[in-house]
Design a protein around this motif. Structure first.
Motif, PDB file in Angstrom:
ATOM      1  N   LEU A   1      13.887 -45.602 -14.045  1.00 53.59           N
ATOM      2  CA  LEU A   1      14.251 -46.306 -12.820  1.00 53.59           C
ATOM      3  C   LEU A   1      15.683 -46.813 -12.880  1.00 53.59           C
ATOM      4  O   LEU A   1      16.374 -46.879 -11.855  1.00 53.59           O
ATOM      5  N   ASP A   2      16.163 -47.143 -14.085  1.00 57.91           N
ATOM      6  CA  ASP A   2      17.544 -47.605 -14.227  1.00 57.91           C
ATOM      7  C   ASP A   2      18.539 -46.592 -13.674  1.00 57.91           C
ATOM      8  O   ASP A   2      19.605 -46.964 -13.172  1.00 57.91           O
ATOM      9  N   THR A   3      18.214 -45.307 -13.781  1.00 56.84           N
ATOM     10  CA  THR A   3      19.130 -44.277 -13.294  1.00 56.84           C
ATOM     11  C   THR A   3      19.322 -44.403 -11.795  1.00 56.84           C
ATOM     12  O   THR A   3      20.440 -44.307 -11.283  1.00 56.84           O
ATOM     13  N   LEU A   4      18.223 -44.622 -11.064  1.00 51.69           N
ATOM     14  CA  LEU A   4      18.321 -44.780  -9.608  1.00 51.69           C
ATOM     15  C   LEU A   4      19.023 -46.081  -9.244  1.00 51.69           C
ATOM     16  O   LEU A   4      19.807 -46.123  -8.291  1.00 51.69           O
ATOM     17  N   ILE A   5      18.751 -47.140  -9.990  1.00 51.13           N
ATOM     18  CA  ILE A   5      19.378 -48.429  -9.688  1.00 51.13           C
ATOM     19  C   ILE A   5      20.889 -48.365  -9.889  1.00 51.13           C
ATOM     20  O   ILE A   5      21.669 -48.882  -9.077  1.00 51.13           O
ATOM     21  N   SER A   6      21.331 -47.700 -10.957  1.00 51.86           N
ATOM     22  CA  SER A   6      22.766 -47.625 -11.242  1.00 51.86           C
ATOM     23  C   SER A   6      23.467 -46.509 -10.476  1.00 51.86           C
ATOM     24  O   SER A   6      24.695 -46.515 -10.363  1.00 51.86           O
ATOM     25  N   ALA A   7      22.711 -45.545  -9.952  1.00 51.79           N
ATOM     26  CA  ALA A   7      23.284 -44.433  -9.178  1.00 51.79           C
ATOM     27  C   ALA A   7      22.442 -44.243  -7.926  1.00 51.79           C
ATOM     28  O   ALA A   7      21.697 -43.267  -7.804  1.00 51.79           O
ATOM     29  N   PRO A   8      22.541 -45.154  -6.947  1.00 56.33           N
ATOM     30  CA  PRO A   8      21.573 -45.179  -5.846  1.00 56.33           C
ATOM     31  C   PRO A   8      21.891 -44.267  -4.665  1.00 56.33           C
ATOM     32  O   PRO A   8      21.195 -44.321  -3.654  1.00 56.33           O
ATOM     33  N   THR A   9      22.943 -43.444  -4.762  1.00 57.10           N
ATOM     34  CA  THR A   9      23.268 -42.523  -3.669  1.00 57.10           C
ATOM     35  C   THR A   9      22.907 -41.104  -4.077  1.00 57.10           C
ATOM     36  O   THR A   9      22.882 -40.790  -5.280  1.00 57.10           O
ATOM     37  N   PRO A  10      22.637 -40.213  -3.134  1.00 59.36           N
ATOM     38  CA  PRO A  10      22.322 -38.827  -3.501  1.00 59.36           C
ATOM     39  C   PRO A  10      23.411 -38.202  -4.361  1.00 59.36           C
ATOM     40  O   PRO A  10      23.103 -37.489  -5.326  1.00 59.36           O
ATOM     41  N   ARG A  11      24.683 -38.445  -4.034  1.00 56.93           N
ATOM     42  CA  ARG A  11      25.765 -37.827  -4.789  1.00 56.93           C
ATOM     43  C   ARG A  11      25.786 -38.312  -6.239  1.00 56.93           C
ATOM     44  O   ARG A  11      25.811 -37.519  -7.182  1.00 56.93           O
ATOM     45  N   ARG A  12      25.747 -39.643  -6.415  1.00 57.96           N
ATOM     46  CA  ARG A  12      25.824 -40.184  -7.778  1.00 57.96           C
ATOM     47  C   ARG A  12      24.550 -39.882  -8.568  1.00 57.96           C
ATOM     48  O   ARG A  12      24.602 -39.601  -9.772  1.00 57.96           O
TER      49      ARG A  12
END
Length: 502
Positions: free
Chosen positions: A82-93
């Motif tokens: 989940l940390d990945t989505l929290i730190s990169a919350p846009t489709p591109r990132r």
């Protein structure tokens, strides 16, 4: 739309159909961006969502975040914290981070390392703290997500000082009950039995001394009422052997104050599991342990033992846990002191190694126990990924196994909700009743063994399977503390802790 290596598509329609003109050109270094953009748009119900839209600011909440991570995990075959989505919350990132994660996974494989990009070291500390005085000499830990291993760890040593191995077999005590429950549920799936029928339908000799109304479901959920014998040893396989103990269990009488289904009766579970094992034999013709070997262990490609023959002990040698040396323990009551002393005596005598006991006598490695729970996880999440053993149980049957099957008896200590042969997360009654850890989801299910030393569970929300065991006898208080530290550390390392709980 781009397909993953598995051929499964993340989105249902082409993302380019909705891309603004300026976004029609996709960065060639972000090959996953079209899929991520399509997935964002689908889950958030926003067909014109741009590539730099923040998931959470665009209406994404925790449940949608979990759905997103599950879809990615199933398709790419890698666990995504989940940390990945929290730190990169846009489709591109997010697509950029996924590209890196997938490359690392291909290079390193499912090695024993935290998959979180912000590993805390909490799991290393929890494992280290599990070993020592009033703890374990050594431990095994196996963790998988969607059937793919993310941790396969062993630490510490055997009783003789040699290193504990990942394939060493340790006692799971009552942690093995779900295997017999699965055998009965498989017979149910095949139409051989109905759990709502009285046990006496299949074992007529059981229907005496007040027991005529006791059903298979009552025995599987520890709600039969108290089953009594004149001499407790007559239904104890360690005293009289398995076959004679079955006869003693069939002859037990129901306590005159009890009504089946209306009070907890975990104290009678050993008798109940002996009776259930005889139901398997009567309906199938094979002894319960042979059924488990043929119909569960075989398809799963693993091995389970209910006691060992002399030849097996000779061949396995040091892989079988021994308990000749005294194990220190933290014991909280006179009853636990008595139970612990008897357990130590049985283990030191070798009786637990050589006696078949369906309710308390399973031996397995954490790896092999995890294989069984991966089967349950596979069906619990709707067969969303292949477990490699289709044809054993099915999703409707497992859904029955993992739903609450009886009232919550508040006189029970600890308060536990039961499925069919499985213990269910009881946090819904209050955080003080959390059974598997601080971060497990409400649908978590599994089973522990004696003194909370062995523990295995499935958290369907994360498609997570965890199996842990050690070769000590720390007692219920210390054992539960060890287990909760390990469980909580797994969630932190894998980035599965809810942001609201941080």
């Amino acid at each position: 739309m781009q397909e993953s290596e598995t051929g499964e598509r993340l989105g249902h329609e082409s993302p380019r159909r909705h891309l603004p003109v300026e976004s029609q050109s996709v960065d060639p270094d972000s090959p996953l961006l079209p899929d991520m953009l399509a997935l964002w748009r689908e889950l958030l119900s926003q067909p014109e969502l741009p590539v730099d839209a923040d998931f959470f600011a665009s209406g994404g909440q925790s449940l949608l975040a979990i759905q997103l991570l599950q879809r990615v995990r199933r398709t790419l075959g890698i666990p995504v914290p989940l940390d990945t989505l929290i730190s990169a919350p846009t489709p591109r990132r997010f697509a950029e981070r996924l590209t890196v994660l997938r490359a690392e996974h291909r290079r390193d494989g499912p090695a024993d390392r935290p998959v979180s990009q912000s590993a805390t070291g909490a799991l290393d500390r929890a494992i280290a703290e599990a070993i020592g005085e009033v703890r374990h000499l050594g431990i095994q830990l196996y963790v998988s997500i969607a059937g793919k291993p993310v941790h396969d760890r062993v630490a510490g040593h055997r009783e003789d000082g040699t290193p504990l191995g990942p394939d060493d077999v340790l006692p799971w005590f009552s942690g093995g009950k779900p295997l017999l429950a699965a055998a009965l549920c498989e017979l149910w799936r095949r139409g051989s039995l109905d759990p709502n029928e009285p046990v006496a339908t299949y074992l007529p000799g059981f229907g005496t001394d007040g027991k005529a109304a006791i059903t298979l479901r009552n025995l599987l959920t520890h709600s039969s009422g108290r089953l009594l014998t004149d001499d407790p040893r007559s239904a104890d396989p360690y005293c009289v052997g398995y076959a004679q103990a079955v006869q003693g269990a069939l002859a037990a009488r129901l306590h005159p104050d009890d009504v089946p289904g209306q009070q907890p009766s975990y104290c009678s579970s050993a008798i109940g599991w002996l009776v259930l094992s005889e139901v398997v034999r009567q309906l199938d013709g094979r002894d319960f342990d042979q059924f488990v070997t043929d119909e569960i262990a075989g398809p799963l490609g693993t091995t389970y033992h209910y006691g060992f023959s002399a030849d097996e002990l000779r061949v396995l040698g040091g892989q079988v846990g021994t308990y000749h040396r005294h194990r220190a323990a933290e014991l909280s009551s006179p009853q636990e002191v008595e139970t612990a002393a008897e357990t130590r005596r049985l283990l030191a005598s070798g009786l637990v190694h050589t006696t078949r006991h369906p309710g308390e006598g399973l031996w397995a490695s954490a790896r092999s126990m995890a294989r069984f729970y991966e089967l349950l996880c596979h069906h619990a999440v709707g067969d969303a990924w292949s477990a490699g053993h289709d044809g054993l149980l099915d999703a409707p049957t497992v859904q029955q196994m993992i739903r609450p099957q009886r009232p919550s008896f508040f006189g029970e200590a600890p308060l536990i909700d039961f499925g069919l042969g499985l213990t269910l997360e009881s946090r819904r009654h209050g955080e003080e009743h959390a059974y598997y850890g601080s971060h497990t989801s409400p649908r978590t299910f599994g089973h522990q063994g004696h003194g909370s030393s062995p523990m295995a569970y499935v958290d369907p929300e994360h498609e997570l399977v965890v199996a842990f065991n050690g070769n000590g006898l720390p007692g219920f208080v210390s054992g539960k503390s060890i287990w909760h530290r390990v469980s909580d550390a797994i969630y932190r390392e894998l980035g599965l802790v809810s942001p609201t709980a941080r």
